[in-house]
Design an enzyme around this catalytic site. Sequence first.
Site, mmCIF file in Angstrom:
data_model
loop_
_atom_site.group_PDB
_atom_site.id
_atom_site.type_symbol
_atom_site.label_atom_id
_atom_site.label_comp_id
_atom_site.label_asym_id
_atom_site.label_seq_id
_atom_site.Cartn_x
_atom_site.Cartn_y
_atom_site.Cartn_z
ATOM 1 N N GLY A 11 0.823 -1.212 0.000
ATOM 2 C CA GLY A 11 0.000 0.000 0.000
ATOM 3 C C GLY A 11 0.858 1.264 0.000
ATOM 4 C CG ASP A 37 -6.216 -13.838 6.004
ATOM 5 O OD1 ASP A 37 -6.425 -12.659 6.370
ATOM 6 O OD2 ASP A 37 -7.123 -14.698 5.909
ATOM 7 C CB ILE A 38 -3.448 -9.400 9.113
ATOM 8 C CG1 ILE A 38 -4.572 -8.567 8.493
ATOM 9 C CG2 ILE A 38 -2.091 -9.058 8.552
ATOM 10 C CD1 ILE A 38 -4.502 -7.083 8.859
ATOM 11 C CB THR A 102 -8.356 7.030 9.474
ATOM 12 O OG1 THR A 102 -9.126 7.959 8.713
ATOM 13 C CG2 THR A 102 -9.329 6.141 10.234
ATOM 14 C CE1 TYR A 126 -10.488 2.894 6.751
ATOM 15 C CE2 TYR A 126 -10.981 5.248 6.837
ATOM 16 C CZ TYR A 126 -10.062 4.213 6.777
ATOM 17 O OH TYR A 126 -8.718 4.492 6.745
ATOM 18 C CE LYS A 130 -7.429 2.128 10.139
ATOM 19 N NZ LYS A 130 -6.337 1.173 9.793
ATOM 20 C CD1 TRP A 151 -8.296 14.154 3.717
ATOM 21 C CD2 TRP A 151 -7.818 16.101 2.752
ATOM 22 N NE1 TRP A 151 -9.450 14.898 3.684
ATOM 23 C CE2 TRP A 151 -9.202 16.103 3.096
ATOM 24 C CE3 TRP A 151 -7.294 17.246 2.153
ATOM 25 C CZ2 TRP A 151 -10.052 17.173 2.839
ATOM 26 C CZ3 TRP A 151 -8.136 18.318 1.899
ATOM 27 C CH2 TRP A 151 -9.497 18.291 2.223
#
Length: 282
Positions: A11, A37-38, A102, A126, A130, A151
């Site tokens: 990412g 796979d976490i 985030t 989301y 998180k 951002w």
Amino acid sequence: MIKIWITGANGQIGTAINEVLDPLEAEIFNTDKEELDITDTEEVLNFGEMNRPDVIINCAGIVDLNLCEKEPELAYRVNALGARNLSLVARKVGSKMVQLSTDDVFDGLSKTPYSEFDDTNPKTVYGRSKRAGENYVKEFTHKHFVVRSNWVYGRGNNFVNKVLEAAKNQTPLALASDQFGSPTSAKDLARLILHLIKTNEYGTYHATCQGMCSRYEFAQEILKAAGKEVEMKAVPTKESDLSYARPAYAVLDNFILRIIDLYQMPEWKESLQEYMNEREEG
């Protein structure tokens, strides 16, 4: 030599950390969903116990807001339980843990920048998933750094690259003039993370480039830095392109970094210019 395990290594932030890291200073274990796979507790524990990293940096996550709303179970499995699994490993082998988070953990209703001491109140799946990931990390590890940013742009699919693509194709843009944030380069975030892991200053941090702007102003600056033009108009979020139902006001105050005088993030326009220069060179 320090051993660092980066999940979500392909990412934006994982890629940036690999670019900024000195390979002579650290042994890196890069994994993405193809390698590990976490959400699989046993797989994560086995990998962690076998490699015994000094630091785990969790850049993995489902960040597509629409996908999170459509598939909340997937969002919680990756964003919350994935973080839990990595925290269990960190506690078991004594690793430091970095959890990327985030501004979406806040409701976006504030008129002043959010500090680390403000109450979270996420309005999206989301954001809630998180926050759940943050809570697991805080619950299971004491040597943790929760790093919230917003951002973020780097290599990959993001607002900067979408604006440049629109300019290339001369696609007119309608952009939100009522969404505010602090554009942050993935590379600057990577530099901060690498600075943090050398310390024992554990806790939650806000880390964004300095300054703020609207989505419309951000796009104007992107085009200016690239020397390109495209037809653009400023509109409310609901009529805008390239924006989702994110918090309207996503400005974070790097309060803790400032009061303990640990690290100073650069000004957002300077970082954007650095990114644009690197794009041209690359």
